[in-house]
Write a protein that holds these residues in place. Sequence first.
Motif, short mmCIF file in Angstrom:
data_model
loop_
_atom_site.label_atom_id
_atom_site.label_comp_id
_atom_site.label_asym_id
_atom_site.label_seq_id
_atom_site.Cartn_x
_atom_site.Cartn_y
_atom_site.Cartn_z
N LEU A 289 -20.92 2.84 22.07
CA LEU A 289 -21.79 1.74 21.67
C LEU A 289 -21.97 1.71 20.16
N LEU B 124 -18.44 -0.62 19.74
CA LEU B 124 -18.88 -1.93 20.22
C LEU B 124 -19.68 -2.71 19.18
N TYR C 4 -26.14 -9.57 22.87
CA TYR C 4 -25.14 -8.86 23.66
C TYR C 4 -25.24 -7.35 23.47
N CYS C 5 -25.43 -6.89 22.24
CA CYS C 5 -25.54 -5.45 21.99
C CYS C 5 -26.81 -4.88 22.62
N TYR D 231 -28.18 -6.04 25.32
CA TYR D 231 -27.87 -6.00 26.75
C TYR D 231 -27.04 -4.76 27.08
N ARG D 232 -26.03 -4.46 26.27
CA ARG D 232 -25.19 -3.28 26.51
C ARG D 232 -25.99 -1.99 26.35
N GLU E 137 -27.91 -1.41 29.45
CA GLU E 137 -27.02 -1.00 30.54
C GLU E 137 -26.75 0.50 30.52
#
Length: 94
Positions: free
Chosen positions: A42, A46, A83-84, A86-87, A90
Motif C-alpha cells: 500500500l 499503490l 480509493y487509497c 478504501y484500500r 480493506e
Amino acid sequence: MIEFLAYVAGYVIEVLSLRHIRAAKGLAKRHWSEDATDVAYLDWWLIPLVAAIAVACAMVLFFGFDLPLWLSFGAPVALGAVYCCYRYRELFKR
C-alpha cells in the motif's frame, strides 16, 4: 539519517497498529511478514501509482479539455485519495 530512522519507525508502528486492530476485531492472526508486505504494498506501490495516475489525469483535464485548475487537479486527486482510503480500510478486513 534521522529522517530514515523516523520513516522506519513509522512503518513498524503502522504494521503493529494493523496487527493490533485486527486482533481487537477478532480476526485470525497472520504472520508478521504478511502484514508487513500488505502495508509495504500500500505505502510503496499503490499510493505512488494512484498519485501518478491522478496527476496524469489532471494534466489531461487541464491542458486537453481546458477545465479550471481547481477542477482539473481537485477531482482526480480527490478520487485517488478516496480509493487509497478504501484500500487502507480493506487491510483491516483480511
